[in-house]
Design a protein around this motif. Structure first.
Motif, mmCIF file in Angstrom:
data_model
loop_
_atom_site.group_PDB
_atom_site.id
_atom_site.type_symbol
_atom_site.label_atom_id
_atom_site.label_comp_id
_atom_site.label_asym_id
_atom_site.label_seq_id
_atom_site.Cartn_x
_atom_site.Cartn_y
_atom_site.Cartn_z
ATOM 1 N N MET A 80 -3.766 16.536 16.849
ATOM 2 C CA MET A 80 -2.886 15.382 17.015
ATOM 3 C C MET A 80 -3.496 14.154 16.339
ATOM 4 O O MET A 80 -2.804 13.407 15.631
ATOM 5 C CB MET A 80 -2.655 15.072 18.493
ATOM 6 N N ILE A 81 -4.778 13.959 16.527
ATOM 7 C CA ILE A 81 -5.472 12.821 15.918
ATOM 8 C C ILE A 81 -5.447 12.946 14.394
ATOM 9 O O ILE A 81 -5.188 11.964 13.690
ATOM 10 C CB ILE A 81 -6.916 12.707 16.455
ATOM 11 N N GLU A 82 -5.665 14.136 13.880
ATOM 12 C CA GLU A 82 -5.645 14.339 12.430
ATOM 13 C C GLU A 82 -4.243 14.115 11.859
ATOM 14 O O GLU A 82 -4.087 13.525 10.788
ATOM 15 C CB GLU A 82 -6.150 15.750 12.094
ATOM 16 N N ARG A 83 -3.207 14.546 12.584
ATOM 17 C CA ARG A 83 -1.825 14.296 12.138
ATOM 18 C C ARG A 83 -1.536 12.801 12.094
ATOM 19 O O ARG A 83 -0.929 12.295 11.143
ATOM 20 C CB ARG A 83 -0.815 14.990 13.067
ATOM 21 N N LEU A 84 -1.997 12.084 13.116
ATOM 22 C CA LEU A 84 -1.806 10.635 13.151
ATOM 23 C C LEU A 84 -2.524 9.987 11.973
ATOM 24 O O LEU A 84 -1.968 9.111 11.303
ATOM 25 C CB LEU A 84 -2.330 10.060 14.474
ATOM 26 N N LYS A 85 -3.725 10.433 11.697
ATOM 27 C CA LYS A 85 -4.496 9.898 10.570
ATOM 28 C C LYS A 85 -3.749 10.119 9.250
ATOM 29 O O LYS A 85 -3.624 9.206 8.431
ATOM 30 C CB LYS A 85 -5.864 10.584 10.525
ATOM 31 N N THR A 86 -3.211 11.312 9.062
ATOM 32 C CA THR A 86 -2.463 11.632 7.848
ATOM 33 C C THR A 86 -1.187 10.800 7.765
ATOM 34 O O THR A 86 -0.857 10.273 6.697
ATOM 35 C CB THR A 86 -2.136 13.140 7.807
ATOM 36 N N ASP A 87 -0.483 10.646 8.880
ATOM 37 C CA ASP A 87 0.753 9.859 8.889
ATOM 38 C C ASP A 87 0.486 8.397 8.531
ATOM 39 O O ASP A 87 1.220 7.796 7.745
ATOM 40 C CB ASP A 87 1.445 9.934 10.254
ATOM 41 N N ILE A 88 -0.569 7.833 9.092
ATOM 42 C CA ILE A 88 -0.913 6.440 8.796
ATOM 43 C C ILE A 88 -1.314 6.301 7.334
ATOM 44 O O ILE A 88 -0.906 5.350 6.655
ATOM 45 C CB ILE A 88 -2.015 5.930 9.749
ATOM 46 N N ALA A 89 -2.089 7.254 6.829
ATOM 47 C CA ALA A 89 -2.498 7.219 5.415
ATOM 48 C C ALA A 89 -1.274 7.283 4.505
ATOM 49 O O ALA A 89 -1.183 6.529 3.520
ATOM 50 C CB ALA A 89 -3.458 8.365 5.112
ATOM 51 N N LYS A 90 -0.326 8.156 4.813
ATOM 52 C CA LYS A 90 0.893 8.264 4.001
ATOM 53 C C LYS A 90 1.669 6.953 4.002
ATOM 54 O O LYS A 90 2.172 6.523 2.960
ATOM 55 C CB LYS A 90 1.789 9.399 4.517
ATOM 56 N N ASP A 91 1.773 6.309 5.161
ATOM 57 C CA ASP A 91 2.477 5.021 5.240
ATOM 58 C C ASP A 91 1.788 3.965 4.377
ATOM 59 O O ASP A 91 2.447 3.204 3.672
ATOM 60 C CB ASP A 91 2.553 4.518 6.687
ATOM 61 N N LYS A 92 0.463 3.928 4.434
ATOM 62 C CA LYS A 92 -0.278 2.941 3.638
ATOM 63 C C LYS A 92 -0.119 3.210 2.143
ATOM 64 O O LYS A 92 0.032 2.273 1.353
ATOM 65 C CB LYS A 92 -1.741 2.919 4.052
ATOM 66 N N ILE A 93 -0.137 4.471 1.763
ATOM 67 C CA ILE A 93 0.042 4.831 0.348
ATOM 68 C C ILE A 93 1.448 4.447 -0.111
ATOM 69 O O ILE A 93 1.627 3.880 -1.191
ATOM 70 C CB ILE A 93 -0.228 6.331 0.129
ATOM 71 N N ARG A 94 2.448 4.741 0.714
ATOM 72 C CA ARG A 94 3.828 4.399 0.370
ATOM 73 C C ARG A 94 3.966 2.901 0.173
ATOM 74 O O ARG A 94 4.544 2.435 -0.826
ATOM 75 C CB ARG A 94 4.783 4.886 1.459
ATOM 76 N N LEU A 95 3.402 2.116 1.088
ATOM 77 C CA LEU A 95 3.476 0.659 0.967
ATOM 78 C C LEU A 95 2.746 0.166 -0.281
ATOM 79 O O LEU A 95 3.206 -0.751 -0.966
ATOM 80 C CB LEU A 95 2.897 -0.011 2.217
ATOM 81 N N PHE A 96 1.619 0.785 -0.589
ATOM 82 C CA PHE A 96 0.863 0.415 -1.785
ATOM 83 C C PHE A 96 1.701 0.669 -3.040
ATOM 84 O O PHE A 96 1.815 -0.195 -3.916
ATOM 85 C CB PHE A 96 -0.451 1.197 -1.846
ATOM 86 N N PHE A 97 2.313 1.846 -3.139
ATOM 87 C CA PHE A 97 3.118 2.165 -4.323
ATOM 88 C C PHE A 97 4.351 1.259 -4.416
ATOM 89 O O PHE A 97 4.762 0.879 -5.509
ATOM 90 C CB PHE A 97 3.496 3.649 -4.359
ATOM 91 N N GLU A 98 4.931 0.898 -3.273
ATOM 92 C CA GLU A 98 6.053 -0.043 -3.289
ATOM 93 C C GLU A 98 5.601 -1.405 -3.822
ATOM 94 O O GLU A 98 6.302 -2.033 -4.615
ATOM 95 C CB GLU A 98 6.656 -0.193 -1.886
ATOM 96 N N SER A 99 4.426 -1.845 -3.415
ATOM 97 C CA SER A 99 3.885 -3.117 -3.904
ATOM 98 C C SER A 99 3.614 -3.059 -5.397
ATOM 99 O O SER A 99 3.896 -4.018 -6.124
ATOM 100 C CB SER A 99 2.586 -3.475 -3.170
ATOM 101 N N MET A 100 3.061 -1.942 -5.845
ATOM 102 C CA MET A 100 2.774 -1.800 -7.274
ATOM 103 C C MET A 100 4.072 -1.771 -8.076
ATOM 104 O O MET A 100 4.147 -2.336 -9.170
ATOM 105 C CB MET A 100 1.935 -0.548 -7.534
ATOM 106 N N LYS A 101 5.100 -1.148 -7.517
ATOM 107 C CA LYS A 101 6.405 -1.108 -8.190
ATOM 108 C C LYS A 101 6.968 -2.521 -8.333
ATOM 109 O O LYS A 101 7.531 -2.869 -9.377
ATOM 110 C CB LYS A 101 7.364 -0.208 -7.407
ATOM 111 N N GLN A 102 6.787 -3.342 -7.306
ATOM 112 C CA GLN A 102 7.241 -4.728 -7.366
ATOM 113 C C GLN A 102 6.507 -5.506 -8.463
ATOM 114 O O GLN A 102 7.046 -6.453 -9.028
ATOM 115 C CB GLN A 102 7.045 -5.429 -6.023
#
Length: 123
Positions: A80-102
């Protein structure tokens, strides 16, 4: 590490995020006892009711559980902890790529820039 809570977002959400990060980063290990609501509220300089609300949400999700007279503990479910870690990492990566796209960077350009940065060429 200071809590650095801001007034732009609900405080209890920021507390949830902070405790989740503390868990996935290993500050709190599976099975560890969390400090009391009052201790963490004092550390974060928030009302104990706000901290209690965050703890209740952590319990609802199963990341934290209560032992009646002993306090609250981190789940021992490492998956469960590892899934949460992966989910948070994916969200941060998505936000980063959205910022770079901007900024006008495409995915490939962003990856190239990241690669150069990691190699020490872009500091």
């Amino acid at each position: 590490m200071p809590w650095n809570l801001d007034s732009d977002r609900p405080i209890f959400i920021q507390i949830l995020e902070r405790i989740r990060i503390d868990i996935i980063s290993g500050k709190y290990k599976p099975g560890d006892k969390l400090p009391s609501v009052r201790e963490l509220a004092a550390e974060a300089a928030v009302n104990p009711n706000t901290m209690q609300r965050a703890f209740a949400e952590l319990e609802r999700t199963g990341l934290v559980y209560s032992k009646r007279t002993s306090g609250r503990f981190i789940t021992e479910d490492k998956e469960m902890i590892e899934r949460l870690k992966t989910d948070i990492a994916k969200d941060k990566i998505r936000l980063f790529f959205e910022s770079m796209k901007q900024l006008g960077y495409g995915a490939e350009q962003t990856l190239q820039l990241m690669s150069r940065f990691m190699e020490g060429e872009e500091e």
